[in-house]
Design an enzyme around this catalytic site. Structure first.
Site, PDB file in Angstrom:
ATOM      1  N   ASP A   1       0.819  -1.206   0.000  1.00 45.00           N
ATOM      2  CA  ASP A   1       0.000   0.000   0.000  1.00 45.00           C
ATOM      3  C   ASP A   1       0.856   1.260   0.000  1.00 45.00           C
ATOM      4  O   ASP A   1       1.816   1.370   0.790  1.00 45.00           O
ATOM      5  CB  ASP A   1      -0.904  -0.011   1.244  1.00 45.00           C
ATOM      6  CG  ASP A   1      -1.779   1.210   1.353  1.00 45.00           C
ATOM      7  OD1 ASP A   1      -2.710   1.329   0.541  1.00 45.00           O
ATOM      8  OD2 ASP A   1      -1.524   2.057   2.229  1.00 45.00           O
TER       9      ASP A   1
ATOM     10  N   GLU B   1       1.309  -0.489  -5.040  1.00 41.71           N
ATOM     11  CA  GLU B   1       0.338   0.558  -5.314  1.00 41.71           C
ATOM     12  C   GLU B   1       1.101   1.875  -5.402  1.00 41.71           C
ATOM     13  O   GLU B   1       1.765   2.278  -4.445  1.00 41.71           O
ATOM     14  CB  GLU B   1      -0.709   0.659  -4.207  1.00 41.71           C
ATOM     15  CG  GLU B   1      -1.741   1.743  -4.498  1.00 41.71           C
ATOM     16  CD  GLU B   1      -2.442   2.283  -3.259  1.00 41.71           C
ATOM     17  OE1 GLU B   1      -3.586   2.746  -3.393  1.00 41.71           O
ATOM     18  OE2 GLU B   1      -1.849   2.265  -2.171  1.00 41.71           O
TER      19      GLU B   1
END
Length: 531
Positions: free
Chosen positions: A202, A266
């Site tokens: 993330d 990401e």
């Protein structure tokens, strides 16, 4: 796919947002046993893997992305034993499990941060990003938070500001500190030992900052709406630092030691491709990067697809892309892109296009049903970003609403009580059981398209060459040494006439919508094989 290709190359990965998938204990929130209970549905799609959004222990200020224990399950989702059962069931069905890892920040309730804020000399004092105030007491620099306001919060105990690129409840980890990197890798090892098959990392471009705390320069005015102070800066000092790829090499060394593991970054931002390539180049960093090209696009156009694919040529120095049209942070594509009276045709064309792209494919829960974006009233909002910036920031909650399982059951079979977010008013009619009983449904069509992808090596791992990208027609070839496919899509509602320069070369293997020879109906598609 050749026998030498890893399992993830060209894979279809199904994303689950655990809070909204299935509730088994009657508290209105989805849980791990709910996921395990519905693995048969996921396996029936023919996907290769499942990506689970965070289920770790958390105060839920940002619904799981503020982690207070990276190595445990939050009680709202279940227990570690529930997770072990989930892994066992998934592997029994031939599904891989990919989980989120949050390396840029933690919760302010994490023991590491509690120790770090206690004083400036303890063992965890430098595990987060602390800085003195300016002489006038203001924050150390001009950095702004993604969720609105300064990226600095004053802490009286240390007499310093701490950095948070997101909520104040999400203090920034200092990944420049080798001890923090070691602790982060220990978290990864914990989950690898429990059997996970990969990680989605993330916000990895936020994992390091400029230690000099240099002010960010202003961003040029593009004419687009700017709803947050964050939008007024170029974020070149609070993220995207050169040490990040070196940390990723340490992570890759760890995952390689387990064999057959998959890692995907990401990377958000207005022009993320350079970082995405840096994070995936060669065989010493991550396997793939997750593209945002489509997630917030107001329209699906041939030029958008062409330009996104052009950033990932089949070259030794370029990594392998991953694509998604929807996820838990972005509005549902069917509501962004499809005219209301053409949604069914558009959904099929969109699904076929996604399955023909070169790279890994992420399918968000409910996308196989054609779920629409839900309008959430202010009183029902749970998304902190939307609440803080109401009404200018579109709520992420509208794409996080509960999965409809049974059309005629209370709350569409998601829970026995009122769910944490309301269901869409049109979602019960799209429920799994109703589509399961209709062989013409989008659910059955999605299975067919996933099977088509797996049955054709050219779609899984082949190269891609754009043939046409006009105002309405997108056509490209997918090629391996032994196969060549032509994929043609009409991205407009009006029918059109189009054919390749050598029409006799192609034999149709899949027709979606109104196809008559090379007359292609509105939101129709044709996939043909060279003969």
């Amino acid at each position: 796919m050749t026998t030498r290709d890893p399992w993830w190359r060209g894979a279809v990965i199904y994303q689950i947002y655990p809070r909204s998938f299935a509730d088994t204990n009657g508290d209105g929130v989805g849980d791990l046993p709910g996921i395990t209970r519905h693995f048969d549905h996921i396996a029936s799609l023919g996907v290769d893997a499942v990506w689970l959004s965070p289920f770790f222990t958390s105060p839920m200020a940002d619904f799981g992305y503020d982690v207070s224990d990276f190595c445990d399950v939050d009680p709202v989702f279940g227990t570690l034993a529930d997770f072990d059962a989930l892994i066992a069931r998934a592997h029994m069905l031939g599904l891989k499990i990919v989980i989120d890892q949050v390396y840029s920040h933690s919760s302010n309730q994490h023991p590491w941060f509690r120790a770090s804020r206690a004083d400036r000399s303890n063992d965890h004092a430098d595990w987060y990003v602390w800085a003195d105030a300016r002489p006038d007491g203001s924050p150390p620099n001009n950095w702004q938070s993604v969720f609105g306001g300064p990226a600095w919060t004053w802490d009286a105990r240390r007499g310093q500001y701490y950095l948070h690129n997101f909520l104040a409840e999400q203090p920034q980890l200092n990944q420049h500190n080798p001890a923090v990197q070691d602790a982060t890798l220990a978290v990864a090892r914990f989950w690898l030992d429990r059997g996970v098959d990969g990680f989605r990392i993330d916000a990895i471009n936020f994992a390091m900052h400029d230690p000099a705390l240099t002010d960010n320069p202003p961003a040029p005015d593009t004419g687009l709406p700017r709803t947050r102070p964050f939008d007024f800066q170029r974020h070149i000092h609070n993220q995207s630092q050169p040490g990040i790829p070196l940390f990723l090499e340490r992570l890759r060394t760890l995952t390689d030691a387990y064999g057959g593991r998959f890692t995907v970054a990401e990377v958000a931002g207005p022009a993320p491709e350079a970082e995405m390539h840096a994070f995936t180049v060669g065989d010493r960093r991550l396997d793939s990067a997750y593209g945002f090209n489509f997630l917030y696009a107001p329209a699906l156009t041939p030029m958008l697809v062409r330009d996104a694919l052009a950033e990932w040529p089949a070259a030794p120095s370029t990594g392998w892309p991953s694509w998604a049209f929807e996820n838990h942070d972005a509005p549902r594509a069917i509501s962004r892109w499809a005219p209301p009276d053409h949604r069914d045709a558009f959904a099929r064309m969109k699904t076929a296009l996604l399955m023909c792209l070169r790279g890994n494919i992420f399918l968000y829960q409910g996308e196989e049903l054609g779920l629409t974006q839900v309008e959430i009233a202010f009183d029902d909002l749970r998304d902190p970003e939307a609440i803080a910036n109401w009404p200018l920031t579109l709520s992420r909650d509208g794409a996080r609403t509960p999965m409809p399982w049974h059309a005629d059951a209370p709350h569409a079979g998601f829970s026995t009580i009122r769910p944490w977010l309301p269901l869409g008013s049109d979602h019960a009619a799209l429920a799994v059981d109703r589509q399961e009983s209709d062989p013409r449904s989008l659910l059955h069509f999605t299975r067919r398209m996933i099977a088509l992808r797996h049955a054709n090596a050219a779609l899984m791992t082949g190269e891609l060459k754009i043939v046409e990208a006009s105002a309405t027609i997108l056509a490209f070839e997918r090629m391996t040494q032994n196969q060549c496919l032509l994929c043609v899509f009409n991205l407009a509602a009006a029918p059109t006439q189009w054919q390749p320069t050598d029409p006799e070369r192609w034999r149709p293997i899949e027709q979606i919508g109104a196809i008559h020879g090379w007359s292609i109906g509105g939101f129709a598609a044709l996939i043909a094989e060279a003969v």
